[in-house]
Design a protein around this motif. Structure first.
Motif, PDB file in Angstrom:
ATOM      1  N   GLY A 258       0.788  -1.237   0.000  1.00  0.00           N
ATOM      2  CA  GLY A 258       0.000   0.000   0.000  1.00  0.00           C
ATOM      3  C   GLY A 258       0.811   1.274   0.000  1.00  0.00           C
ATOM      4  N   MET A 259       2.118   1.197  -0.340  1.00  0.00           N
ATOM      5  CA  MET A 259       2.961   2.401  -0.399  1.00  0.00           C
ATOM      6  C   MET A 259       2.936   2.933  -1.840  1.00  0.00           C
ATOM      7  N   PHE A 260       1.806   3.516  -2.207  1.00  0.00           N
ATOM      8  CA  PHE A 260       1.586   3.912  -3.599  1.00  0.00           C
ATOM      9  C   PHE A 260       2.551   5.014  -4.042  1.00  0.00           C
ATOM     10  N   SER A 261       2.787   5.979  -3.196  1.00  0.00           N
ATOM     11  CA  SER A 261       3.679   7.089  -3.552  1.00  0.00           C
ATOM     12  C   SER A 261       5.114   6.600  -3.736  1.00  0.00           C
ATOM     13  N   TYR A 262       5.546   5.717  -2.862  1.00  0.00           N
ATOM     14  CA  TYR A 262       6.905   5.183  -2.961  1.00  0.00           C
ATOM     15  C   TYR A 262       7.079   4.374  -4.253  1.00  0.00           C
ATOM     16  N   ALA A 263       6.099   3.534  -4.559  1.00  0.00           N
ATOM     17  CA  ALA A 263       6.156   2.735  -5.781  1.00  0.00           C
ATOM     18  C   ALA A 263       6.137   3.632  -7.020  1.00  0.00           C
ATOM     19  N   SER A 264       5.370   4.717  -6.971  1.00  0.00           N
ATOM     20  CA  SER A 264       5.327   5.658  -8.100  1.00  0.00           C
ATOM     21  C   SER A 264       6.675   6.341  -8.295  1.00  0.00           C
ATOM     22  N   ALA A 265       7.342   6.679  -7.204  1.00  0.00           N
ATOM     23  CA  ALA A 265       8.657   7.312  -7.300  1.00  0.00           C
ATOM     24  C   ALA A 265       9.681   6.360  -7.929  1.00  0.00           C
ATOM     25  N   VAL A 266       9.639   5.102  -7.523  1.00  0.00           N
ATOM     26  CA  VAL A 266      10.568   4.117  -8.094  1.00  0.00           C
ATOM     27  C   VAL A 266      10.291   3.924  -9.586  1.00  0.00           C
ATOM     28  N   GLY A 267       9.000   3.854  -9.960  1.00  0.00           N
ATOM     29  CA  GLY A 267       8.645   3.714 -11.368  1.00  0.00           C
ATOM     30  C   GLY A 267       9.044   4.925 -12.195  1.00  0.00           C
ATOM     31  N   LEU A 268       8.898   6.119 -11.625  1.00  0.00           N
ATOM     32  CA  LEU A 268       9.294   7.337 -12.329  1.00  0.00           C
ATOM     33  C   LEU A 268      10.804   7.385 -12.517  1.00  0.00           C
ATOM     34  N   PHE A 269      11.540   6.961 -11.504  1.00  0.00           N
ATOM     35  CA  PHE A 269      13.001   6.889 -11.622  1.00  0.00           C
ATOM     36  C   PHE A 269      13.403   5.991 -12.786  1.00  0.00           C
ATOM     37  N   LYS A 270      12.754   4.836 -12.909  1.00  0.00           N
ATOM     38  CA  LYS A 270      13.067   3.903 -14.003  1.00  0.00           C
ATOM     39  C   LYS A 270      12.772   4.530 -15.362  1.00  0.00           C
ATOM     40  N   SER A 271      11.668   5.247 -15.477  1.00  0.00           N
ATOM     41  CA  SER A 271      11.293   5.865 -16.748  1.00  0.00           C
ATOM     42  C   SER A 271      12.271   6.969 -17.147  1.00  0.00           C
ATOM     43  N   VAL A 272      12.704   7.766 -16.168  1.00  0.00           N
ATOM     44  CA  VAL A 272      13.648   8.852 -16.454  1.00  0.00           C
ATOM     45  C   VAL A 272      14.984   8.286 -16.928  1.00  0.00           C
ATOM     46  N   VAL A 273      15.462   7.241 -16.268  1.00  0.00           N
ATOM     47  CA  VAL A 273      16.722   6.617 -16.669  1.00  0.00           C
ATOM     48  C   VAL A 273      16.605   6.028 -18.075  1.00  0.00           C
ATOM     49  N   ALA A 274      15.482   5.385 -18.383  1.00  0.00           N
ATOM     50  CA  ALA A 274      15.271   4.820 -19.719  1.00  0.00           C
ATOM     51  C   ALA A 274      15.274   5.912 -20.781  1.00  0.00           C
ATOM     52  N   PHE A 275      14.649   7.054 -20.475  1.00  0.00           N
ATOM     53  CA  PHE A 275      14.606   8.183 -21.414  1.00  0.00           C
ATOM     54  C   PHE A 275      16.013   8.711 -21.692  1.00  0.00           C
ATOM     55  N   ILE A 276      16.809   8.847 -20.624  1.00  0.00           N
ATOM     56  CA  ILE A 276      18.188   9.338 -20.779  1.00  0.00           C
ATOM     57  C   ILE A 276      19.026   8.353 -21.593  1.00  0.00           C
ATOM     58  N   LEU A 277      18.827   7.052 -21.354  1.00  0.00           N
ATOM     59  CA  LEU A 277      19.586   6.039 -22.078  1.00  0.00           C
ATOM     60  C   LEU A 277      19.261   6.056 -23.571  1.00  0.00           C
ATOM     61  N   VAL A 278      17.973   6.216 -23.904  1.00  0.00           N
ATOM     62  CA  VAL A 278      17.579   6.269 -25.318  1.00  0.00           C
ATOM     63  C   VAL A 278      18.243   7.455 -26.009  1.00  0.00           C
ATOM     64  N   LEU A 279      18.204   8.625 -25.373  1.00  0.00           N
ATOM     65  CA  LEU A 279      18.824   9.813 -25.960  1.00  0.00           C
ATOM     66  C   LEU A 279      20.334   9.633 -26.124  1.00  0.00           C
ATOM     67  N   THR A 280      20.975   9.058 -25.102  1.00  0.00           N
ATOM     68  CA  THR A 280      22.428   8.893 -25.131  1.00  0.00           C
ATOM     69  C   THR A 280      22.867   7.918 -26.222  1.00  0.00           C
ATOM     70  N   VAL A 281      22.237   6.736 -26.235  1.00  0.00           N
ATOM     71  CA  VAL A 281      22.611   5.726 -27.228  1.00  0.00           C
ATOM     72  C   VAL A 281      22.277   6.201 -28.631  1.00  0.00           C
ATOM     73  N   ASN A 282      21.166   6.900 -28.790  1.00  0.00           N
ATOM     74  CA  ASN A 282      20.793   7.428 -30.102  1.00  0.00           C
ATOM     75  C   ASN A 282      21.836   8.418 -30.610  1.00  0.00           C
ATOM     76  N   ARG A 283      22.335   9.263 -29.710  1.00  0.00           N
ATOM     77  CA  ARG A 283      23.344  10.255 -30.088  1.00  0.00           C
ATOM     78  C   ARG A 283      24.671   9.579 -30.449  1.00  0.00           C
TER      79      ARG A 283
END
Length: 294
Positions: A258-283
């Motif tokens: 039931g720690m919805f906010s904590y789980a959302s923060a972890v999921g957002l962290f994963k999405s941000v890292v994935a976004f940065i990786l796509v930009l980096t590898v693409n470049r």
């Protein structure tokens, strides 16, 4: 008329891709369910980056990241070249009937539910399973190996399972790219005395290069998406220190605890890292090979 035809897809994208983005706000509040959702959501205490700090400083962070990266990188190491090699092998088969049968059999595992696939894998790797029987028959081991009681095996099980399940389906994209190659290139290579292997190396692979680069960029961008179904179905308490990844971690804390906010923060962290990786590898790909996703 063309704009009207694209309107349903546009509306669906707004509703299901952009609409839920407002829920990211949950990662910055201390959300406690109770009463009407919108009221409890917007009246929750704003805590800023507290949940991110908690994730980075508690002891789970390094274990979760280690497991996620290990399983993803091993799956990438085995799973990325496998469909390329499979597509090249299928392309070299001259019998049309055998080629169709082989291709169909190779991508059937993709359509098997992970529930069924997990049971197949557990049965094969059990103490009385086929794998242990073969290992003992070949005298590679004196007693059955407890694959699901030793966490060191779990990463390799996930990597090989992902490769087996998806390589046939992923090979379809490479086969489609191979089908678009001009046959005259092969004829010219034959005239120059190129063998089948030379044709593969100097005609087929260079033609596949744009497809390989684009799929590699997408694969590296999803390196934190180690999966959920396979880990959840194959893990147990004995291998939890090696099987727990970001997706199973957020499921356990978000839905079970039931720690919805904590789980959302972890999921957002994963999405941000994935976004940065796509930009980096693409470049990097654009600078090195002049091939990129965008």
């Amino acid at each position: 008329m063309l704009w009207l035809m694209i309107l349903p897809a546009f509306v669906c994208t707004l509703l299901f891709s952009y609409g839920p983005l407002f829920g990211l706000y949950m990662a910055f509040i201390n959300y406690q369910p109770g009463g009407p959702f919108l009221e409890s959501f917007f009246k929750s205490e704003f805590v800023g980056l507290q949940w991110f700090e908690y994730f980075f400083t508690n002891g789970d962070f390094w274990i979760i990241m280690r497991n996620t990266l290990a399983q993803s990188l091993l799956s990438l190491l085995f799973g990325f070249p496998a469909p390329i090699l499979l597509a090249l092998a299928i392309n070299e088969v001259k019998s049309g009937a055998f080629k169709k049968i082989f291709q169909t059999v190779s991508y059937l595992p993709h359509f098997i539910s992970w529930v069924i696939a997990a049971n197949i894998i557990i049965t094969l790797l059990s103490s009385e399973g086929l794998v242990n029987k073969v290992l003992m028959l070949l005298h590679l081991t004196d007693e059955p190996i407890a694959f699901f009681q030793n966490g060191h095996y779990f990463w390799w099980i996930i990597a090989s399972s992902n490769t087996w399940k998806d390589m046939g389906f992923n090979a379809i994209m490479y086969l489609a790219a191979i089908a678009s190659i001009n046959p005259e290139l092969y004829e010219a290579a034959k005239v120059d005395g190129a063998s089948r292997l030379r044709q593969m190396m100097h005609v087929t692979l260079p033609a596949l290069k744009p497809t390989i680069v684009i799929l590699l960029i997408l694969a590296v961008g999803g390196v934190l998406n180690a999966g959920f179904d396979q880990q959840y179905l194959l893990q147990n308490d004995l291998v939890l220190q090696y099987s727990d990844v970001i997706d199973t971690y957020t499921y356990r804390y978000g839905l079970q605890n039931g720690m919805f906010s904590y789980a959302s923060a972890v999921g957002l962290f994963k999405s941000v890292v994935a976004f940065i990786l796509v930009l980096t590898v693409n470049r990097i790909a654009k600078k090195v090979n002049d091939q990129s996703l965008f």
